[in-house]
Scaffold this active site. Structure first.
Site, PDB file in Angstrom:
ATOM      1  N   SER A  71      -9.617   1.605   2.939  1.00 37.26           N
ATOM      2  CA  SER A  71      -8.784   2.348   2.022  1.00 37.26           C
ATOM      3  C   SER A  71      -7.729   1.493   1.299  1.00 37.26           C
ATOM      4  CB  SER A  71      -8.080   3.470   2.772  1.00 37.26           C
ATOM      5  OG  SER A  71      -7.223   2.930   3.762  1.00 37.26           O
TER       6      SER A  71
ATOM      7  N   LYS B 113       0.855  -1.199   0.000  1.00 34.05           N
ATOM      8  CA  LYS B 113       0.000   0.000   0.000  1.00 34.05           C
ATOM      9  C   LYS B 113       0.885   1.242   0.000  1.00 34.05           C
ATOM     10  CE  LYS B 113      -3.922   1.848   2.707  1.00 34.05           C
ATOM     11  NZ  LYS B 113      -4.749   1.655   3.924  1.00 34.05           N
TER      12      LYS B 113
ATOM     13  N   SER C 118      -9.661  -0.630   7.204  1.00 31.47           N
ATOM     14  CA  SER C 118      -9.101  -0.512   5.851  1.00 31.47           C
ATOM     15  C   SER C 118      -8.385  -1.725   5.285  1.00 31.47           C
ATOM     16  CB  SER C 118      -8.153   0.678   5.782  1.00 31.47           C
ATOM     17  OG  SER C 118      -8.908   1.825   5.551  1.00 31.47           O
TER      18      SER C 118
HETATM   19  N1  GLN Z   1     -12.877   3.792   6.261  1.00 34.04           N
HETATM   20  C1  GLN Z   1     -12.356   4.261   7.511  1.00 34.04           C
HETATM   21  C2  GLN Z   1     -12.067   5.729   7.446  1.00 34.04           C
HETATM   22  O1  GLN Z   1     -12.282   6.313   6.426  1.00 34.04           O
HETATM   23  C3  GLN Z   1     -11.167   3.472   7.898  1.00 34.04           C
HETATM   24  C4  GLN Z   1      -9.969   3.885   7.174  1.00 34.04           C
HETATM   25  C5  GLN Z   1      -8.783   3.095   7.560  1.00 34.04           C
HETATM   26  O2  GLN Z   1      -8.891   2.062   8.227  1.00 34.04           O
HETATM   27  N2  GLN Z   1      -7.637   3.598   7.176  1.00 34.04           N
HETATM   28  O3  GLN Z   1     -11.641   6.311   8.408  1.00 34.04           O
END
Ligand code: GLN
Length: 476
Positions: free
Chosen positions: A154, A79, A178
């Site tokens: 994400s 990532k 994420s």
């Molecule tokens: N979707 C969640 C957010 O937008 C989690 C994101 C993540 O785990 N980096 O905060």
């Protein structure tokens, strides 16, 4: 079976038996990326030359008769918020468009030592803020199961790359879901590790009290292999801890599994609920004991997470001012330093990042700190205690990973709230610092449904044991 379909253990065996070479393998993946990524758009950068030269090095070791480790020659994707020395690391943000990582993240260093090969960096929501990868400053990744749908986020690029066989496994980060949510939407395995189990050194910080790095893989065994390498105490991350090597002695006949009733009331798609409940009935038939439990503060988890994550993000992202880090606003005239900050940040950050910086700054500001940030921290304690209490009665907890399957590109992008709802089943785990894994457990009209296994702190071994058993039940 095609080369790009193999798992880590299968590839390792073929390398050791000299049925394939590491170079051949890497070339197969580079070709695969070339073919698939036009449509999937999982990668932000591909390291063709360095991947091939890393592979040649492994082939030399094999031909010299040296013993190679399990990860030697294994092509991985990373990532793009995890630093690899000398390579771009953008966090999918315009503000870091040309940022070159000056050092390796600790997990990368450990993987390099094992001989793992890095194929490239994958797309994400900008600074890991989002649940669909649509917030990337560069492109939207498509779900390999259905190109008109999101891969989740994400870590959507990593999940899509694994699912599309563009790499054997990938690294992601999980702040509120994420790793698990994209794993669920794409149909891969994804592990959020216990807070402190894996060093965060070299991970671009979003919300430091919840961020964790973990693997996305094709099966449970591969997740265990990567976790075993990247875990452990690191002097560069004071929140990391040394893990004793643990071997689960959970027996499937005696294991107690808890299913929280609160996870089947909040806006879950009835079809997802049916798949999960049918799976639970199936394991009960195998003799596993399942009992309903309660995590009463679940309903506050999402608001609590939003406040804590935004507050920490507002502090962490203050460093991107165009002077110490990132793209500077040099194209446009700036009248003074403040103007330069405003223009750099105004143009460099996307809407969702700005929204969170504003919310977080507000929640931390004098006069509001007690009623928002401090209050959220108190609620966080209650959420953690819910789990502590539940784990006195059960060994692991089962829930759906996501309330719905992969949604259409654009379907939720207009409403921040509807996007945040994608995380209702994952955020509590981050707030409590627990480990949890998502694994595919069925499909609805060709779209994967993920099952979440939540374990006790630092008991990833128990999750792997139960998960491997479930894998057998599912594939039966
Ligand atoms: N979707 C969640 C957010 O937008 C989690 C994101 C993540 O785990 N980096 O905060």
């Amino acid at each position: 079976m095609e080369l790009h379909e193999l798992t880590i253990t299968q590839v390792h065996e073929k390398l050791v038996n000299k049925e394939i070479s590491a170079t051949e393998l890497v070339r197969a993946f580079l070709t695969r990326i070339n073919e698939m990524d036009k449509e999937i758009a999982a990668f932000l950068s591909v390291f063709k030359d360095s991947a091939i030269s890393q592979a040649k090095e492994i082939d030399n070791q094999i031909s010299r008769g040296e013993k190679i480790s399990m990860l030697a020659g294994i092509p991985l994707a990373v990532k793009d918020n995890i630093l690899i020395e000398g390579e771009k690391c953008t966090a999918a943000s315009k503000i870091l468009e040309n940022y070159i990582a000056p050092y390796d993240a600790t997990c990368i260093k450990k993987l390099k030592k094992e001989g793992a090969i890095f194929l490239g960096k994958t797309n994400l929501d900008e600074f890991a803020m989002g649940s669909s990868t649509e917030n990337s400053g560069f492109k939207t990744t498509h779900n390999p199961q259905d190109l008109s749908r999101v891969p989740g986020g994400s870590s959507g690029g990593s999940a899509a790359a694994v699912k599309a066989n563009e790499c054997i496994a990938a690294l992601g980060s999980d702040t509120g879901g994420s790793i698990r949510q994209p794993a669920s939407l794409c149909g891969t395995v994804g592990l959020k590790t216990t807070y402190g189990a894996v060093s965060r050194y070299g991970l671009i910080a979003f919300s430091s009290s919840v961020d964790q790095i973990g693997p996305l893989t094709k099966n449970i065994e591969d997740a265990r292999i990567i976790f075993d390498i990247i875990k452990g105490k690191d002097s560069k991350d004071s929140t990391s801890v040394e893990l004793k090597s643990q071997t689960s002695n959970l027996e499937l006949r005696t294991v107690k599994i808890g299913v929280p009733k609160e996870y089947f009331t909040q806006g879950i798609d009835p079809k997802v609920e049916r798949v999960i409940k049918e799976f639970i009935q199936k394991i009960e038939k195998e003799g596993v004991k399942v009992k309903e439990i309660s995590l009463p503060h679940t309903k506050y988890a999402l608001s609590c997470y939003c406040l804590i994550a935004a507050s920490e993000a507002s502090a962490n992202l203050a460093r991107y001012d165009g002077i110490r880090y990132g793209t500077s606003n040099t194209k446009h005239e700036t009248s003074d330093l403040l103007d330069s900050y405003l223009k750099t940040r105004g143009q460099g950050f996307g809407d969702e990042v700005k929204r969170r910086i504003m919310l977080g700054t507000y929640a931390l500001s004098s006069g509001y700190y007690d009623s928002y940030y401090l209050r959220a921290q108190k609620v966080r304690t209650l959420i953690r205690k819910d789990f502590e209490k539940a784990f006195q009665e059960v060994d692991v907890i089962l829930t759906p990973t996501s309330p719905f399957t992969a949604f259409k590109i654009g379907e939720r992008a207009k409403s921040a709230l509807s996007m945040y709802l994608a995380d209702i089943f994952t955020v509590s785990v981050n707030l409590a610092g627990l480990p949890a894994l998502s694994m595919p457990c069925g499909e609805i009209q060709g779209l994967p449904v993920g099952l979440q296994i939540i374990g006790k702190s630092f008991r990833e071994d128990e999750i792997f044991k139960i998960g491997s058993f479930f894998e057998k039940v599912i594939n039966h």
